[in-house]
Design an enzyme around this catalytic site. Structure first.
Site, PDB file in Angstrom:
ATOM      1  N   HIS A 118       0.818  -1.225   0.000  1.00 58.95           N
ATOM      2  CA  HIS A 118       0.000   0.000   0.000  1.00 58.95           C
ATOM      3  C   HIS A 118       0.847   1.269   0.000  1.00 58.95           C
ATOM      4  O   HIS A 118       0.492   2.269   0.653  1.00 58.95           O
ATOM      5  CB  HIS A 118      -0.952   0.023   1.207  1.00 58.95           C
ATOM      6  N   CYS A 119       1.972   1.242  -0.718  1.00 56.90           N
ATOM      7  CA  CYS A 119       2.861   2.423  -0.835  1.00 56.90           C
ATOM      8  C   CYS A 119       3.377   2.926   0.510  1.00 56.90           C
ATOM      9  O   CYS A 119       3.698   4.116   0.645  1.00 56.90           O
ATOM     10  CB  CYS A 119       2.183   3.598  -1.552  1.00 56.90           C
ATOM     11  N   ALA A 120       3.416   2.061   1.518  1.00 51.29           N
ATOM     12  CA  ALA A 120       3.894   2.516   2.834  1.00 51.29           C
ATOM     13  C   ALA A 120       4.796   1.438   3.441  1.00 51.29           C
ATOM     14  O   ALA A 120       4.434   0.815   4.448  1.00 51.29           O
ATOM     15  CB  ALA A 120       2.715   2.837   3.737  1.00 51.29           C
TER      16      ALA A 120
END
Ligand code: PLP
Length: 377
Positions: free
Chosen positions: A336-338
């Site tokens: 999730h891009c994190a």
């Protein structure tokens, strides 16, 4: 088809949003701020009204401090590249999205010192740890209001006023909270607020804004025509023009304003109440499925809309694929891009299965998801 990926972008949109986009494209199709004819003025008025609608929703005292962007990523880039210079020190957290991490990484190469405060296992950042990290002269604290991985809601109402006392700029990534959790920029001591238009605010993709507190000087991110001060070699000092070079996304912004008006008409805590009820139903059902591991706050009153889980012995990517192909249910899987958030909660590198209901999700959708997950498990 069941859509449970509202943390990425909300879907469907309220009917008024589709209508506002259609109306703007058909009837306000001229370039706003780029001419004196009737349709250009109508387009300019549309933008002004949208700015005012947004300003009143977030208790922003002056609507000209709302700068339209293509989303939270551009808003964060403007805030970070606009405010930080070589020699500055910035404090952030281990729960940030790449929209914060990557600009900061690029700024490190330009001589900015970046300090990361580690969150606990549920994703909470301790205000004490944060204040200790600011014990050396610090220009800025930048952090997410609500994690897009664990849904953890941070204590920004305590952190912001403390930063203001210390004369540290407080930058908030409201990508997962705007439209769901209450935000008052003055009361929370927020200097720069980055907001996507296409998530909780129910607007179209390609919309968002940055609130810039009065008196704050930033350098523009984009240079070009502003429809004013034609002969000046640099963008004008006035806001919002200084930061809005180029033609704005008028139909998108019209849709965004319609989304905010829709939320306003529901009343302040309707979305939060609905999403928390769905979350309670979801968590209760997930606890009954063997092998499900839940992440994020156990206290749901500190939980935003995104919920992460894993199934023991199963790759999240495979579970997401099966939910889509065999059950017609759309969720997001992976990091999730994190990536740092997953390192914090111990789910790096395979990530989690993220369920994110929205305001237009109904109980039956959650029942179907639980049945699908049970079958896969
Ligand atoms: N910050 C967080 C916490 C997010 O979840 C997202 C998007 O998922 C972003 C920033 C980037 O938002 P946008 O897609 O509007 O650029």
């Amino acid at each position: 088809m069941i859509y449970l990926d509202n943390a990425a972008t909300s879907y469907p949109k309220p009917e008024a949003v589709y209508q506002a986009v259609d109306h703007a494209l058909r009837h306000c199709g001229a370039n706003p701020g780029r001419g004196g004819h009737r349709m250009a003025l109508d387009a300019s008025r549309l933008l002004l009204a949208a700015r005012e609608t947004i300003a009143s929703f977030f208790a922003i005292p002056d609507a000209s401090r709302v700068v339209f962007t293509s989303g939270a990523t551009e808003a964060l880039n403007l805030a970070l590249f606009g405010a930080l210079n070589s020699g500055d020190r910035v404090v952030t957290t281990s729960m940030e999205h790449n929209a914060v991490l990557r600009p900061l990484r690029a700024l490190q190469d330009r001589g900015v010192e970046v300090v990361k405060v580690k969150a606990d296992q549920e994703g909470f950042v301790s205000p004490t740890d944060l204040s200790e990290a600011c014990s050396q002269p610090t220009k800025m604290v930048v952090m997410t209001h609500c994690s897009n991985v664990t849904g953890t809601v941070q204590a920004i109402a305590d952190i912001g006023p403390w930063c203001r006392q210390q004369e540290i700029l407080f930058v908030v990534d409201a990508a997962q909270s705007a439209g769901v959790l209450p935000i008052d920029v003055e009361a929370m001591g927020i200097d720069l607020l980055a907001v996507p238009g296409h998530k909780g605010l129910m607007g179209p993709t390609g919309t968002g804004f940055l609130y810039i507190r009065e008196g704050l000087e930033l350098s523009p991110l984009i240079y070009g025509g502003t429809g004013s001060h034609y002969s000046s070699p640099l963008p004008p000092e006035e806001l919002p023009e200084r930061f809005e070079s180029g033609t704005l996304n008028t139909p998108g912004i019209a849709g965004l304003a319609a989304g905010v008006e829709f939320l306003h008409s529901l009343g302040s805590d309707a979305v939060l109440k609905h999403e928390r009820e769905l979350l309670e139903q979801l968590v209760a059902g997930l606890k009954e499925i063997p092998g499900v591991r839940l992440y994020g706050p156990s206290d749901l009153s500190c939980h935003g809309g995104a919920l992460s889980l894993t199934l023991d012995g199963r790759d999240p990517a495979e579970v997401g694929f099966l939910l889509d192909r065999e059950h017609d249910i759309m969720v997001r899987v992976g990091l999730h891009c994190a990536p740092d958030a997953h390192r914090t909660i111990g789910t790096f590198p395979s990530g989690t299965i993220r369920i994110s209901p929205g305001f237009l999700t109904i109980e039956k959708d959650i029942v179907a998801l639980l049945a699908g997950l049970k079958k896969i498990a």
